[in-house]
Each structure stands twice: as structure tokens, then as C-alpha cells.
Design a protein around this motif. Structure first.
Motif, mmCIF file in Angstrom:
data_model
loop_
_atom_site.group_PDB
_atom_site.id
_atom_site.type_symbol
_atom_site.label_atom_id
_atom_site.label_comp_id
_atom_site.label_asym_id
_atom_site.label_seq_id
_atom_site.Cartn_x
_atom_site.Cartn_y
_atom_site.Cartn_z
ATOM 1 N N SER A 157 18.355 79.425 22.576
ATOM 2 C CA SER A 157 17.890 78.686 23.751
ATOM 3 C C SER A 157 18.596 79.161 25.006
ATOM 4 O O SER A 157 19.730 79.643 24.954
ATOM 5 C CB SER A 157 18.160 77.187 23.572
ATOM 6 O OG SER A 157 17.467 76.661 22.460
ATOM 7 N N ARG B 123 18.602 77.879 29.435
ATOM 8 C CA ARG B 123 18.046 77.043 30.500
ATOM 9 C C ARG B 123 18.159 77.791 31.812
ATOM 10 O O ARG B 123 19.260 78.116 32.259
ATOM 11 C CB ARG B 123 18.752 75.697 30.610
ATOM 12 C CG ARG B 123 18.040 74.759 31.582
ATOM 13 C CD ARG B 123 18.694 73.400 31.693
ATOM 14 N NE ARG B 123 19.890 73.432 32.528
ATOM 15 C CZ ARG B 123 20.411 72.357 33.112
ATOM 16 N NH1 ARG B 123 19.855 71.166 32.946
ATOM 17 N NH2 ARG B 123 21.517 72.469 33.837
ATOM 18 N N TYR C 135 1.570 74.768 31.323
ATOM 19 C CA TYR C 135 2.301 75.764 30.561
ATOM 20 C C TYR C 135 1.351 76.853 30.090
ATOM 21 O O TYR C 135 0.194 76.585 29.731
ATOM 22 C CB TYR C 135 2.964 75.141 29.319
ATOM 23 C CG TYR C 135 4.053 74.141 29.595
ATOM 24 C CD1 TYR C 135 3.779 72.774 29.610
ATOM 25 C CD2 TYR C 135 5.357 74.554 29.847
ATOM 26 C CE1 TYR C 135 4.778 71.859 29.858
ATOM 27 C CE2 TYR C 135 6.369 73.639 30.093
ATOM 28 C CZ TYR C 135 6.070 72.291 30.111
ATOM 29 O OH TYR C 135 7.067 71.377 30.359
ATOM 30 N N VAL D 158 3.955 79.566 25.429
ATOM 31 C CA VAL D 158 5.257 78.900 25.489
ATOM 32 C C VAL D 158 5.158 77.401 25.273
ATOM 33 O O VAL D 158 6.181 76.720 25.144
ATOM 34 C CB VAL D 158 5.971 79.178 26.825
ATOM 35 C CG1 VAL D 158 6.040 80.671 27.107
ATOM 36 C CG2 VAL D 158 5.320 78.440 27.984
ATOM 37 N N PHE E 154 8.942 75.636 25.606
ATOM 38 C CA PHE E 154 9.553 75.586 26.940
ATOM 39 C C PHE E 154 9.242 74.238 27.587
ATOM 40 O O PHE E 154 8.156 73.671 27.379
ATOM 41 C CB PHE E 154 9.004 76.685 27.824
ATOM 42 C CG PHE E 154 9.396 78.091 27.437
ATOM 43 C CD1 PHE E 154 10.035 78.374 26.247
ATOM 44 C CD2 PHE E 154 9.118 79.151 28.302
ATOM 45 C CE1 PHE E 154 10.393 79.672 25.913
ATOM 46 C CE2 PHE E 154 9.470 80.453 27.985
ATOM 47 C CZ PHE E 154 10.096 80.715 26.775
ATOM 48 N N LEU F 122 13.926 75.383 33.679
ATOM 49 C CA LEU F 122 13.049 75.792 32.598
ATOM 50 C C LEU F 122 13.900 75.872 31.341
ATOM 51 O O LEU F 122 14.702 76.799 31.185
ATOM 52 C CB LEU F 122 12.383 77.135 32.884
ATOM 53 C CG LEU F 122 11.347 77.574 31.849
ATOM 54 C CD1 LEU F 122 10.109 76.661 31.918
ATOM 55 C CD2 LEU F 122 10.930 79.024 32.072
ATOM 56 N N GLN F 123 13.764 74.873 30.480
ATOM 57 C CA GLN F 123 14.461 74.867 29.201
ATOM 58 C C GLN F 123 13.634 75.670 28.204
ATOM 59 O O GLN F 123 12.472 75.341 27.957
ATOM 60 C CB GLN F 123 14.645 73.440 28.706
ATOM 61 C CG GLN F 123 15.317 73.337 27.342
ATOM 62 C CD GLN F 123 16.765 73.801 27.370
ATOM 63 O OE1 GLN F 123 17.516 73.451 28.274
ATOM 64 N NE2 GLN F 123 17.159 74.587 26.367
ATOM 65 N N MET F 124 14.234 76.703 27.658
ATOM 66 C CA MET F 124 13.532 77.595 26.745
ATOM 67 C C MET F 124 14.179 77.523 25.366
ATOM 68 O O MET F 124 15.349 77.889 25.214
ATOM 69 C CB MET F 124 13.568 79.031 27.275
ATOM 70 C CG MET F 124 13.055 79.151 28.706
ATOM 71 S SD MET F 124 12.923 80.867 29.270
ATOM 72 C CE MET F 124 14.653 81.339 29.253
ATOM 73 N N ASP G 290 9.526 87.052 24.490
ATOM 74 C CA ASP G 290 9.856 86.312 25.704
ATOM 75 C C ASP G 290 10.742 87.130 26.647
ATOM 76 O O ASP G 290 11.022 86.698 27.767
ATOM 77 C CB ASP G 290 10.574 85.008 25.368
ATOM 78 C CG ASP G 290 9.697 84.027 24.605
ATOM 79 O OD1 ASP G 290 10.203 83.408 23.643
ATOM 80 O OD2 ASP G 290 8.514 83.882 24.965
#
Length: 128
Positions: free
Chosen positions: A16, A18, A59, A63, A67, A80-82, A89
Motif C-alpha cells: 500500500s 498513500r 474511479y 482501481v 484505491f 489517494l489511498q492505494m 499500477d
């Protein structure tokens, strides 16, 4: 308006990150804010957008579910939390502001709208 991205880096698949987009010169309510990405040899694509004025969020289907876009209005920052990142990506991620509030992107079938103001980008690399 100025936009500055941060939070990119190298992460393993499944990890992850952010990303942050600090906006100055105006408040978030005056724009739609979008995250876009571009990798070598590929066209720039939209990742996610948010318009705090009416709560619109959208979105990219690639994603969705991984996301999450959010805002901190007090800090004038968009995040943007991924999660569950994949090698595909990998890209330079840009945040951008649009005075025409073009979010969501449903009506833009062939290409994403070209927002008005752009940050310098932050590199995200997903690799083991």
C-alpha cells in the motif's frame, strides 16, 4: 492554484501507499481534483476524481475497490489511498484541478478531460 504531490515510492506487489496532493491558492470547493497516471509508452489515464462541492467521486475500473480518494478540507489536501498494488499500477501519478468540475468521468468516453492545473507528479513503482 498550485498542486504538489507526495507519497510515491517503491512498494512490493500487494502493498500500500498513500499519495497526497496539497493544494494552495484556492480551496478544494472551487475545483474538481483528479488523480491521473502515466507510464512509459502509454497514454495518460484517469485514476480517480472528487468534487467536494457536490460530493461526486469516480474511479477507473482498474482501481475500483483497491484505491480510495478522500479529502482533508482543513489541510486543503486530497489523498489517494492505494491498496493491493499491482505491477501494472507502476506510473508517475499526477494530481490536477479542474475549474469546470468535470467529475465524474462517465460522459468522457474516448478520453479523460484535460484538467486546468497540474502538479509535477510523483513516481510509484510496484515491484518485487
Amino acid at each position: 492554484v498550485q498542486l504538489v504531490e507526495s507519497g510515491g515510492g517503491l512498494v512490493q506487489p500487494g502493498g500500500s501507499l498513500r499519495l497526497s496532493c496539497a493544494v494552495s491558492g484556492s480551496t478544494l470547493a472551487n475545483y474538481a481534483i483528479g488523480w491521473f497516471r502515466q507510464s512509459p509508452g502509454k497514454d495518460r489515464e484517469g485514476v480517480s476524481c472528487i468534487a467536494t462541492a457536490d460530493g461526486s467521486i469516480d474511479y477507473n475500473s482498474d482501481v475500483k475497490g483497491r484505491f480510495t480518494i478522500s479529502t482533508d478540507n482543513a489541510k486543503n489536501t486530497v489523498y489517494l489511498q492505494m491498496n493491493n498494488l499491482k505491477p501494472e499500477d507502476t506510473a508517475v501519478y499526477y494530481c490536477a484541478a479542474d475549474k469546470w468540475f468535470r467529475c465524474p468521468w462517465d460522459e468522457y468516453v474516448n478520453s479523460y478531460p484535460d484538467y486546468d492545473f497540474w502538479g509535477q507528479g510523483t513516481q510509484v513503482t510496484v515491484s518485487s
